[in-house]
Design a protein around this motif. Structure first.
Motif, PDB file in Angstrom:
ATOM      1  N   PRO A 269      41.955  41.855  38.714  1.00 41.48           N
ATOM      2  CA  PRO A 269      40.916  42.589  39.638  1.00 41.48           C
ATOM      3  C   PRO A 269      41.797  43.706  40.533  1.00 41.48           C
ATOM      4  CG  PRO A 269      41.248  40.135  40.272  1.00 41.48           C
ATOM      5  CD  PRO A 269      41.775  40.286  39.119  1.00 41.48           C
ATOM      6  N   ASN A 272      42.251  46.528  38.149  1.00 41.03           N
ATOM      7  CA  ASN A 272      40.874  47.321  37.569  1.00 41.03           C
ATOM      8  C   ASN A 272      40.302  48.005  38.747  1.00 41.03           C
ATOM      9  OD1 ASN A 272      40.293  46.596  35.124  1.00 41.03           O
ATOM     10  ND2 ASN A 272      39.699  44.603  35.449  1.00 41.03           N
ATOM     11  N   ASP A 273      40.669  47.523  40.107  1.00 40.26           N
ATOM     12  CA  ASP A 273      40.502  48.392  41.568  1.00 40.26           C
ATOM     13  C   ASP A 273      41.087  49.521  41.722  1.00 40.26           C
ATOM     14  OD1 ASP A 273      38.341  46.501  41.762  1.00 40.26           O
ATOM     15  OD2 ASP A 273      39.313  45.278  43.281  1.00 40.26           O
ATOM     16  N   TRP A 274      42.092  49.911  40.899  1.00 41.19           N
ATOM     17  CA  TRP A 274      42.848  51.046  41.195  1.00 41.19           C
ATOM     18  C   TRP A 274      42.679  52.259  40.173  1.00 41.19           C
ATOM     19  CZ3 TRP A 274      46.232  51.607  45.079  1.00 41.19           C
ATOM     20  CH2 TRP A 274      47.158  52.864  44.970  1.00 41.19           C
TER      21      TRP A 274
END
Length: 289
Positions: A269, A272-274
């Protein structure tokens, strides 16, 4: 809707189904083998041990049961045809790859065929070993060992290399040795045996860079994004016609393996948030593009 129409509807998506008169009614053959029939408005199906049985209830369920009986009989026949050799052996081998439930036994039989005098049949056996890897997503260790032996064979070498690639693609989380066919950044446990095995298969000019102690890297998402951009810059080319950056087969492959001593899945996560990073967990690895 009549029973015949209901059976037709249930078999609509089945391949190679043919209707023929039989049993005093109508029989539906599946790839040439009797599967199910409608006689006096009753459903009859293949019975274990031979013969037919009149049944009631869910048609789809009975079709599946009858298919199991047919396949079990066919497997016995196909093994006999394979042992006998000749033209029927080719189709028998292909059918066994799809339907034989004894997968380990099947692989050992195919391995034996690769050592036989019939080189055409041996070549098909090598191809079928690749199909087994694709279908089952696992093979016996001796399969890959045998394919490695065959790589230099003047007749079977090319087929063996293709089969090995097929197996690797479907049985491993990543492929370091296949140019442009792997995640760009791979998180793996320190000293991972699969990473070491695949690094040994990488041939120049492709490059795999192993980065130890990735858990100590500050600003890890930003660092990984930099690696992804480096891979893209060094292995891709801008296609002016479509305006997209595409993988360039003429450029050497480049991948990074980050050895991470910690909970690799917990990074998913975070990455994936970057920005544009995509991170996927496969087994105990994290693959990033």
């Amino acid at each position: 809707m009549s029973l015949v129409e209901r059976v037709r509807a249930a078999l609509e998506d089945w391949r190679d189904v043919r209707e023929v008169p039989g049993l005093g009614g109508l029989v539906f053959e599946w790839d040439g083998d009797p599967l199910v029939g409608v006689v006096d408005d009753e459903l009859v199906v293949r019975a274990e041990g031979g013969g037919w049985a009149t049944v009631t209830g869910d048609i789809d369920e009975w079709l599946a049961r009858s298919a199991d009986v047919v396949i079990a009989e066919c497997v016995v026949r196909w093994h006999g045809e394979l042992r006998a050799g000749g033209l029927d052996a080719n189709q028998a081998m292909l059918a066994l790859v799809r339907h034989d439930p004894e997968r380990e036994q099947l692989q050992r039989i195919l391995l034996d065929v690769t050592r036989g005098a019939d080189r055409d049949l041996a070549q098909l056996a090598v191809t079928c070993l690749g199909h087994v890897g694709r279908i089952d997503r696992e093979v016996l260790p001796e399969v890959l060992a045998r394919l490695e032996e065959l790589i230099d064979d003047p007749v079977l070498g090319g087929t063996a290399e293709d089969a090995r690639g097929d197996i690797e693609m479907h049985t491993h989380s990543f492929l370091l040795w296949r140019r442009h066919e792997s995640a760009w950044v791979i998180f793996a446990p320190p000293g991972d045996a699969e990473v070491a095995r695949q690094c040994a298969l990488v041939e120049e000019p492709d490059v795999v860079v192993v980065v130890p102690h990735a858990e100590t890297v500050p600003s890890l998402p930003e660092y990984v994004l930099g690696l992804v951009r480096e891979v893209e810059e060094r292995t891709h080319t801008m296609d002016e016609e479509c305006g997209l950056t595409l993988s360039d087969p003429a450029k050497p492959g480049l991948r990074f393996v980050l050895e991470y001593d910690g909970d690799i899945a917990a990074l998913q996560p975070l990455l994936n948030d970057w920005e544009d990073l995509v991170a996927v967990v496969k087994e105990h690895y994290l693959l990033v593009w």
